[in-house]
Write an enzyme that holds these catalytic residues in place. Structure first.
Site, short mmCIF file in Angstrom:
data_model
loop_
_atom_site.label_atom_id
_atom_site.label_comp_id
_atom_site.label_asym_id
_atom_site.label_seq_id
_atom_site.Cartn_x
_atom_site.Cartn_y
_atom_site.Cartn_z
N GLU A 164 166.11 -27.16 -14.41
CA GLU A 164 165.13 -27.46 -15.56
C GLU A 164 165.59 -29.02 -16.01
O GLU A 164 166.91 -28.66 -16.75
CB GLU A 164 165.54 -26.23 -16.60
CG GLU A 164 164.76 -25.30 -15.89
CD GLU A 164 164.56 -24.05 -17.35
OE1 GLU A 164 164.13 -22.26 -16.58
OE2 GLU A 164 165.07 -24.49 -18.32
N CYS A 216 167.26 -33.34 -22.16
CA CYS A 216 168.29 -32.40 -22.03
C CYS A 216 168.23 -32.43 -20.64
O CYS A 216 167.32 -31.52 -20.03
CB CYS A 216 167.45 -31.10 -22.88
SG CYS A 216 169.30 -29.75 -23.09
N CYS A 236 174.26 -20.73 -13.95
CA CYS A 236 174.72 -20.74 -14.46
C CYS A 236 175.78 -19.20 -13.82
O CYS A 236 175.64 -18.71 -14.18
CB CYS A 236 175.27 -21.27 -15.71
SG CYS A 236 176.87 -21.42 -16.27
N CYS A 249 176.78 -15.71 -20.56
CA CYS A 249 176.61 -15.69 -22.07
C CYS A 249 175.57 -15.03 -22.51
O CYS A 249 174.56 -15.40 -21.22
CB CYS A 249 176.25 -17.22 -22.62
SG CYS A 249 177.96 -17.97 -22.03
N CYS A 279 171.23 -16.21 -22.86
CA CYS A 279 171.05 -16.65 -22.51
C CYS A 279 170.38 -17.01 -20.91
O CYS A 279 170.96 -15.62 -20.42
CB CYS A 279 172.53 -18.29 -21.67
SG CYS A 279 172.22 -19.35 -21.07
N CYS A 331 167.31 -22.98 -23.19
CA CYS A 331 168.08 -23.00 -21.12
C CYS A 331 167.27 -22.51 -20.98
O CYS A 331 168.54 -21.10 -20.54
CB CYS A 331 169.04 -23.58 -21.39
SG CYS A 331 170.34 -23.00 -20.20
S1 SF4 Z 1 175.22 -20.88 -22.26
FE1 SF4 Z 1 174.10 -20.19 -21.01
S2 SF4 Z 1 174.12 -22.20 -19.13
FE2 SF4 Z 1 175.76 -22.12 -20.83
S3 SF4 Z 1 177.80 -21.49 -19.91
FE3 SF4 Z 1 177.12 -19.92 -20.95
S4 SF4 Z 1 175.21 -18.84 -19.86
FE4 SF4 Z 1 176.02 -21.48 -19.05
#
Ligand code: SF4
Length: 329
Positions: free
Chosen positions: A83, A97, A104, A108, A111, A319
């Site tokens: 994206e 961006c 990933c 987190c 996210c 994101c």
């Molecule tokens: S915020 Fe999302 S994309 Fe960024 S490091 Fe954490 S899990 Fe990965």
């Protein structure tokens, strides 16, 4: 455009080295295809069109917000989702961006990308192709590595892409790499010769909460991450931006603002960017009043702070939100 493939193909065709520079320079200025490259011989343009796809990415979906934000979901040639977002501001800034990974590996909890399966690191060309896609729509002048993925886990490709960004119209000083504090990559980043901006995602003022919402904190704790950022500031004299996503009832209390202020201290080393949260199901975003109060406490303690303008709320611009939806559909 796969730049390695481009240079290899030109070598195989016995073309002089400067041809690669000509082709890149057209692409970087927003050319829509080889046909537009009028200083490249027509026969060579036709050969390249056969052998080097004009982009490493295919557009799968595009959404445009009421505020002008454009979000695009791409697929790599091996089918991985990627994206990128073009943000248009009233002061005429055009900021892209970009993603550095498909998915990933970090998790987190706030996210959408973290909830997806990790695919792989993107190549420098795949990162640049996200920018070139938007450059074909209009000139762009800022770039943030804040899309899918942790950029400093893919630091060589990120720096490789960053090196070429001035050709596209984005200077190094207007390029920001945002990390959760991946220390091995941070060391490599700090040693690079480009004046890139650094942003670090803290999102919590203490280790216990940070570990709860960002499990990577168990590996690289707050004091180590901040020490590395201070060393970066001491070396470069460039302020480090602290990203802090405002989660209602989780990290937004006045006492937490005081704790954050005492962690960062006054001075120029840090500037806090408070981020209104695009809800992804697990958390609610803090209200505008709570965010303003948090900011006021930081400022009372001599910590500079801003509230990020929200862009593209109506199109799932945070994101990973679009790719996660596409994967679930
Ligand atoms: S915020 Fe999302 S994309 Fe960024 S490091 Fe954490 S899990 Fe990965």
């Amino acid at each position: 455009m796969d730049l390695e493939l481009l240079h290899r193909t030109l070598d195989e065709l016995g073309e002089p080295r400067f041809r690669g520079g000509q082709v890149w320079s057209w692409a970087a200025r927003g050319a829509g295809g080889y046909d537009e490259m009028t200083n490249v011989p027509a026969a060579l343009r036709a050969e390249l069109a056969e052998r080097v796809p004009f982009s490493t990415l295919e557009v799968q979906h595009t959404a445009t917000s009421r505020d002008g934000t454009v979000k695009t979901l791409f697929r790599t040639s091996d089918g991985r989702p990627v994206e990128a977002v073009l943000m248009r501001y009233r002061d005429a800034r055009r900021s892209v961006c970009v993603s550095s990974q498909s998915g990933c590996p970090l998790t987190c909890t706030f996210c959408a990308t973290g909830a997806m399966r990790f695919g792989r690191n993107l190549s420098a060309s795949e990162i640049l192709d996200q920018v070139l896609h938007f450059r074909r729509i209009e000139p762009v002048d800022h770039l943030v590595f804040m899309g899918m993925g942790e950029p400093l886990m893919n630091v060589e490709a990120v720096l490789g892409a960053a090196r070429l960004l001035p050709d596209v119209g984005v200077t190094h000083r207007r390029t920001t790499v945002s990390t959760i504090g991946w220390l091995p990559g941070l060391e490599r980043f700090a040693a690079c010769d480009m004046p890139l901006q650094l942003a670090v995602s803290l999102h919590a003022p203490d280790d216990a909460l940070r570990s709860r919402i960002m499990p990577v904190n168990e590996r690289y704790a707050l004091d180590e991450v901040l020490a590395s950022c201070r060393a970066h500031f001491a070396r470069t004299n460039r302020t480090v931006f602290v990203e802090y996503v405002m989660l209602a009832g989780v990290n937004d209390a006045p006492g937490q603002a005081r704790a954050l202020a005492s962690l960062l201290g006054p001075g120029r080393a840090f500037k806090v960017n408070l981020i209104p949260y695009n809800p992804t199901g697990v958390y609610e975003g803090s209200s505008r009043e709570v965010i303003a109060g948090f900011k006021a406490v930081l400022e009372e303690h001599g910590v500079r702070a801003t509230v990020r303008l929200t862009r593209g709320r109506d199109i799932d611009a945070a994101c990973g939100q679009l790719a996660a939806k596409a994967a679930a559909a």
